[in-house]
Structures are given as structure tokens and as C-alpha cells.
Design a protein around this motif. Sequence first.
Motif, short mmCIF file in Angstrom:
data_model
loop_
_atom_site.label_atom_id
_atom_site.label_comp_id
_atom_site.label_asym_id
_atom_site.label_seq_id
_atom_site.Cartn_x
_atom_site.Cartn_y
_atom_site.Cartn_z
N UNK A 256 0.85 -1.19 0.00
CA UNK A 256 0.00 0.00 0.00
C UNK A 256 0.88 1.24 0.00
N UNK A 257 0.62 2.21 -0.88
CA UNK A 257 1.49 3.39 -0.95
C UNK A 257 1.52 4.18 0.36
N UNK A 258 2.63 4.83 0.60
CA UNK A 258 2.77 5.65 1.81
C UNK A 258 1.78 6.81 1.81
N UNK A 259 1.39 7.27 0.63
CA UNK A 259 0.46 8.39 0.52
C UNK A 259 -0.95 7.92 0.14
N UNK A 260 -1.31 6.74 0.62
CA UNK A 260 -2.63 6.19 0.34
C UNK A 260 -3.74 7.02 0.98
N UNK A 261 -3.47 7.56 2.13
CA UNK A 261 -4.47 8.36 2.85
C UNK A 261 -4.06 9.83 2.88
N UNK A 262 -5.03 10.68 3.07
CA UNK A 262 -4.78 12.13 3.14
C UNK A 262 -3.75 12.46 4.21
N UNK A 263 -3.81 11.75 5.33
CA UNK A 263 -2.88 12.03 6.43
C UNK A 263 -1.44 11.67 6.08
N UNK A 264 -1.25 10.89 5.02
CA UNK A 264 0.11 10.53 4.58
C UNK A 264 0.51 11.25 3.31
N UNK A 265 -0.16 12.35 3.00
CA UNK A 265 0.10 13.08 1.76
C UNK A 265 1.57 13.47 1.63
N UNK A 266 2.12 13.29 0.41
CA UNK A 266 3.51 13.66 0.16
C UNK A 266 3.60 15.18 0.00
N UNK A 267 4.62 15.76 0.63
CA UNK A 267 4.79 17.22 0.62
C UNK A 267 5.54 17.67 -0.62
N UNK A 268 4.95 18.60 -1.36
CA UNK A 268 5.63 19.26 -2.47
C UNK A 268 6.09 20.61 -1.98
N UNK A 269 7.41 20.84 -1.98
CA UNK A 269 7.92 22.09 -1.41
C UNK A 269 8.74 22.90 -2.41
N UNK B 245 -7.52 17.21 6.62
CA UNK B 245 -7.90 15.88 6.15
C UNK B 245 -9.24 15.43 6.73
N UNK B 246 -9.57 15.92 7.91
CA UNK B 246 -10.84 15.54 8.53
C UNK B 246 -11.99 16.47 8.14
N UNK B 247 -11.65 17.56 7.43
CA UNK B 247 -12.68 18.52 7.05
C UNK B 247 -12.27 19.21 5.76
#
Length: 435
Positions: A297-310, A380-382
Motif C-alpha cells: 500500500x502506498x505511503x500516501x494512500x491516505x490524506x494524512x500521509x500526503x507527500x509534501x511538495x515544497x 484531512x478531517x474537514x
Amino acid sequence: MKRILLLALFFVVITVSAQININIGSSNVGVAPISSFFSYSYVQQIYPKQEVNANAAGNITGLTFYVDSSSTITESSNWTVYLGHTSKTAFSSGTDWIPAAQLTQVFAGTVTKNNNKVEIVFTTPFAYNNVDNLVIAAKENSPNMDINTFDEAFHVYPHIPYSTLYYKGDRGAVDIASPPGGIRADYKSAVTISGLTPSTSPACPFVTYPVNNTQNVSLSPNFSWLPVSGAVSYKVSLGTSSGSSDIVNQQSVSGNSFSPSTALAAGTTYYLKVTSVSGSTESSGCSEIVFKTVPPIPANDACTGALQASAFPYTYTQNDAVSTTNNAGNISVCTSNGDTGMNDGTWFKFTGDGSQFTIKVTMPSGSSFDPQIGVHSGSCSNLSCTGTVDNGGGGAAETLTITTVSGTEYFINVGAYDDATDAPENIFTLTITKL
């Protein structure tokens, strides 16, 4: 006298054993070796070397085809038969005929139904090399047709997809040097090949799932194969290295499919071998099927694990999206083109600075993945919808431009367009560009 009788019996045994029966117990009917339901037909069938399963090269002296007991072939009896060699196992299109130059005419004349069989004896035997696959082609030249209960008269059996190519029509006898476009079929004639001696071991099964070198196989796969004529059971071995059986060791199976009792490991290469058993004899020399399971399962499967673009432009290729879980269900925050949401795919995030940003998703060539982009603010919750796009179809790129608010965090979801079911994601590349 006794010596003569024994010698005669010896030659009878040799004659009977020098024939190969391929699924002669089948009772389905189809357009092979000819069509009895149309005035004219031309049919090519490919019998792989693996299926012929001869013990050595030799001369084919005749063929026997099997006719449904209720059918007649009186108006479909003017045949020309050809044999040949080919390296391919299936026809790639309706015009992918094996050229006439690769075929040898072995029979021309009238055939008859006798004891529900059509037996053809060649004037000149065909030398089969037992290296290539065997082509059996037949042309029916009568201007009339037979009316039978099941339309077609000859027994066929299911086999490799597109292993038969046929034309049937009423315009005239086919010129095999330039045949018209035909129709591919997933079956072949039940047939007896005379002159060849069968191998002492049964043929190796054709594994239909997974295909060799398949990627992203389920962790709970259902392996399947085509039945082998004469086989009473099969043995399945599965390992994590070539020739090994550390996962499944010679498991006996009575049918044509098998599922491992425990889930396989994600992102792992496996080696599958299926053999057939007839009596006390097991097929030999069967090839391994190599496949790889779906990634973790990808590390960014859930919103809480979103990958950061900086840093921008930001580019990320998601090779493991096939293993996304859709989490708690489809996301209905944004709507697009009448849809009420999208799949929960994989997630990315960045912080706005008041500038415009373009978000683009592309797929590799040949992909059928149909993505949707959803951009959200909040948490992510709202989540709150900032924008979404689903303008393309399968394999088409999607692009969305948004104007950001300085200091606001944005969450990007790239998922399948479907708003109702958990459609699978696949490989894509996300690019975020600051304008």
C-alpha cells in the motif's frame, strides 16, 4: 502361421499407437475445421507443439475430425486441406492469416461422414518437425450448405484465445493466397493426428492466469489453466526463485484452477509451474510462469500521509497506485461533469503563496487509467473543494489550474474518476508547476 499372426498384430499395435488424440471427447460445435452452415469457408487452426505432444518429429499421414451425431455434411464435403509450421500460437487480427507459402496441400477431394467421423488420408505425408507449432487449414469449396440443428457440424473444444481464424460466406471459394478478413475464435477442432507417436508423458498445461511476466497480480490469485487431453489431475508448485517450491510444493489438483491457502507477499516475484498427470506419469519440461504481485500500500494512500511538495516544479511518478485502498470510500467533496465524487486515490500537499499553480497528471503510453484530480483546502478531517477536473478518458492527461491563498495548505487527490465504485488506480506522473 503363428509367426505371421503375431507380426500382423504387431503392426496393428504400431498403427494404433502412431496417432495423437486431442480432445476427441468434446461435444461442442463450431466453425472448424470448416463451416457447414455457409456455402464456402476457410479455416486456419494453430496447434502448439506443447499440445501436440509428439515424442519426436515424424510424418503426419492423416487427420480425423468429429461430427455431431445429428448433423449432416452432404453439402459441405468438397475440401482442400493444408498443413504447415508456424512460430506463433495465436492470430493477432482478422487478417493475420498464415501465408499460403507456409502451407502444404495434403488433400483435395470429397469427404464423408462415417460413424460420426471424417477421416482424411493424405496421399503424401506431411513431415512435422516437432519444433514449431502445427497449422491445420481447410477450405470448403461446395456452393451449398447443410441445415443442421446446431448450425455447425464439427466438434470443437475451448483453447488459447484467437488460436483459430475463419472466414465463412457465400461469395465464392476462397483464394488462400489472398483470403478475405476473418473472425478469430477461442476454440479448435477435436482431432486425431495420424502418423505421430504421442509422448509417453501427458502434455504440459497452458496456464491462462497469470500470463508469463504479468505485473500487479493479486495477493490472493486464482491460478487457472486449460485442461489437458487425457490428464486426470494436475500438480502445482510455487516458489520465490526459479525451480523452487517453497510456497506450494507439488499440490495435487483435480480441476483447472488453484488458489494458495495463504495470501502472497506484496511486491514479490513468484515462479509458478503446473504439470499434468495421467496414471502414474507426470508431464515433463513444463515452463515456469513468472509474475510479480501488487506492491505494498502506498505511503500516501491516505490524506494524512500526503507527500509534501515544497519545491517547484514538483514531479512525482506513482508506480504503486494499483495498491491504494480507497480508505473509507469515495470522496464526494467535489463534483465534476455530473459526477458526485471520485475515488480516494493517492495524496499530495503543498502550501499556497498567492500564486497560480497548475496541477497535471499524465499516464504512460498505452495506459487505460482514467484519473480525476481533486484539490482541497482545510484539513484531512474537514476537506473543502478548491477544484476538480475529469475532462479526459482512459489514458488521457488531466490539467487543473488554481489560484492559491498565501499560507493555505492544499491537498491533491489523484484517483479513478468513478464516483460509485472502487475503480483501480494505476501508474501516473503528477507535475505541480508554479506560474
